[in-house]
Design a protein around this motif. Structure first.
Motif, PDB file in Angstrom:
ATOM      1  N   ARG A  51       2.314   1.700  -3.456  1.00 25.66           N
ATOM      2  CA  ARG A  51       1.275   2.147  -4.391  1.00 25.66           C
ATOM      3  C   ARG A  51       0.974   3.631  -4.172  1.00 25.66           C
ATOM      4  NH1 ARG A  51      -2.459  -0.919  -6.890  1.00 25.66           N
ATOM      5  NH2 ARG A  51      -1.848  -2.656  -5.579  1.00 25.66           N
ATOM      6  N   ARG A  52       0.889   4.018  -2.918  1.00 23.76           N
ATOM      7  CA  ARG A  52       0.599   5.410  -2.596  1.00 23.76           C
ATOM      8  C   ARG A  52       1.766   6.315  -3.015  1.00 23.76           C
ATOM      9  NH1 ARG A  52      -3.086   7.650   1.678  1.00 23.76           N
ATOM     10  NH2 ARG A  52      -2.398   9.779   1.930  1.00 23.76           N
ATOM     11  N   ALA A  86      -7.451   1.519  -1.756  1.00 29.27           N
ATOM     12  CA  ALA A  86      -6.164   0.941  -2.161  1.00 29.27           C
ATOM     13  C   ALA A  86      -5.636   0.014  -1.070  1.00 29.27           C
ATOM     14  CB  ALA A  86      -5.156   2.037  -2.464  1.00 29.27           C
ATOM     15  N   LEU A  87      -5.840   0.379   0.184  1.00 25.22           N
ATOM     16  CA  LEU A  87      -5.448  -0.499   1.289  1.00 25.22           C
ATOM     17  C   LEU A  87      -6.330  -1.745   1.310  1.00 25.22           C
ATOM     18  CD1 LEU A  87      -3.807  -1.105   3.822  1.00 25.22           C
ATOM     19  CD2 LEU A  87      -5.487   0.194   5.102  1.00 25.22           C
ATOM     20  N   LEU A 131      -4.271   5.916   6.310  1.00 25.94           N
ATOM     21  CA  LEU A 131      -4.819   4.640   5.870  1.00 25.94           C
ATOM     22  C   LEU A 131      -6.340   4.626   5.853  1.00 25.94           C
ATOM     23  CD1 LEU A 131      -2.411   2.328   7.840  1.00 25.94           C
ATOM     24  CD2 LEU A 131      -2.362   2.810   5.416  1.00 25.94           C
ATOM     25  N   PHE A 185       0.835  -1.199   0.000  1.00 26.15           N
ATOM     26  CA  PHE A 185       0.000   0.000   0.000  1.00 26.15           C
ATOM     27  C   PHE A 185       0.872   1.253   0.000  1.00 26.15           C
ATOM     28  CE2 PHE A 185      -1.955   3.416   2.501  1.00 26.15           C
ATOM     29  CZ  PHE A 185      -2.988   3.740   1.657  1.00 26.15           C
ATOM     30  N   ARG A 186       1.909   1.243   0.837  1.00 25.87           N
ATOM     31  CA  ARG A 186       2.811   2.397   0.884  1.00 25.87           C
ATOM     32  C   ARG A 186       3.466   2.644  -0.475  1.00 25.87           C
ATOM     33  NH1 ARG A 186       5.794   1.413   6.709  1.00 25.87           N
ATOM     34  NH2 ARG A 186       4.220   2.468   7.964  1.00 25.87           N
ATOM     35  N   ASP A 221      -9.324   3.147   3.168  1.00 19.94           N
ATOM     36  CA  ASP A 221      -8.831   3.535   1.848  1.00 19.94           C
ATOM     37  C   ASP A 221      -8.980   2.336   0.907  1.00 19.94           C
ATOM     38  OD1 ASP A 221      -7.011   3.897  -0.397  1.00 19.94           O
ATOM     39  OD2 ASP A 221      -6.255   5.627   0.703  1.00 19.94           O
ATOM     40  N   HIS A 274      -7.640  -3.114  -1.243  1.00 21.81           N
ATOM     41  CA  HIS A 274      -7.142  -3.942  -2.336  1.00 21.81           C
ATOM     42  C   HIS A 274      -5.965  -4.786  -1.863  1.00 21.81           C
ATOM     43  CE1 HIS A 274      -4.893  -3.987  -6.447  1.00 21.81           C
ATOM     44  NE2 HIS A 274      -5.284  -5.171  -6.095  1.00 21.81           N
ATOM     45  N   GLU A 275      -5.042  -4.192  -1.142  1.00 22.80           N
ATOM     46  CA  GLU A 275      -3.881  -4.945  -0.653  1.00 22.80           C
ATOM     47  C   GLU A 275      -4.289  -6.010   0.360  1.00 22.80           C
ATOM     48  OE1 GLU A 275      -1.079  -4.892  -2.087  1.00 22.80           O
ATOM     49  OE2 GLU A 275      -1.489  -3.137  -3.312  1.00 22.80           O
TER      50      GLU A 275
END
Length: 170
Positions: free
Chosen positions: A18-19, A84-85, A35, A15-16, A82, A87-88
Motif C-alpha cells: 500500500r505504501r 494504514a498499518l 511504521l 502495508f508495504r 501509521d 488498517h492492515e
C-alpha cells in the motif's frame, strides 16, 4: 501460533505494498521508523484531511463499517501508529484479547443534577467501548513491539506470539 504469525506477516506485506503504491518511487526499505505515525506538524490541514479520507475510504471499500474505519484512524493517530498499518492490522483480525470479565460502562455514581435528565446522553454501547479498548491495546502493543525491535518483521512476529493476541476481530 503459525496462523497468527502468517497473518502478521501478511499485514506487514500489505502495508508495504500500500505504501509503495501510494508513494511510487519513495519506498520504504525496512526501517521500523516508517511504521510509526509521522507528526502532522509540518503538513497542512488539507493534506492531513486528504490522508484521513484516503485511509477511511479504502477501509470502507474493503467492507469495514464507517464507524470502525473512522475509529481505527483516530485511535491509530492517538497511539502513534501509521493509520494504514492500523488498517492492515484490523483487516488481519489480530488483536489483543478483550478482557474476560467484559466491559462495564455504567456510571459509578448516578447523576445528581435534578435539572439534567439522564436520558439526554445515554451510555455508549458496550460493543463500542470494547472495540475502542481492543483497538487501543492492539495499536499500543504493536507500537511497543516496533520500538523494541529494529527489524519490523521480528516486531510483527513478536506481536503475533503474545499470549493474549489472537484472531478476535474488531
Amino acid at each position: 501460533m503459525a496462523e497468527r504469525e502468517e497473518r502478521a506477516q501478511h499485514a506487514l506485506e500489505a502495508f508495504r505494498e500500500r505504501r509503495r503504491r501510494r508513494r511510487a518511487d519513495d519506498t520504504w526499505f525496512g526501517s521500523a521508523e516508517g511504521l510509526l505515525a509521522a507528526e502532522d506538524a509540518e503538513l497542512d490541514a488539507a493534506t492531513v484531511a486528504r490522508r484521513r479520507m484516503d485511509v477511511v475510504e479504502e477501509a470502507q471499500a474493503e467492507g469495514m463499517s464507517p464507524e470502525l474505519a473512522e475509529m481505527m484512524y483516530d485511535i491509530a493517530r492517538e497511539e502513534g501508529l501509521d493509520p494504514a498499518l492500523a488498517h492492515e492490522l484490523v483487516r488481519s483480525g489480530l488483536g489483543v484479547a478483550p478482557p474476560p470479565e467484559g466491559v462495564v460502562n455504567a456510571a459509578e455514581q448516578p447523576s445528581s443534577d435534578k435539572y439534567y435528565p439522564t436520558w439526554l446522553l445515554p451510555a455508549t454501547a458496550p460493543d463500542d467501548v470494547l472495540r475502542e479498548r481492543m483497538l487501543r491495546l492492539s495499536f499500543r502493543r504493536m507500537r511497543g513491539k516496533l520500538e523494541a525491535h529494529s527489524d519490523p518483521v521480528e516486531a510483527f512476529r513478536a506481536y503475533a506470539r503474545e499470549p493474549d493476541v489472537g484472531l478476535h476481530g474488531f
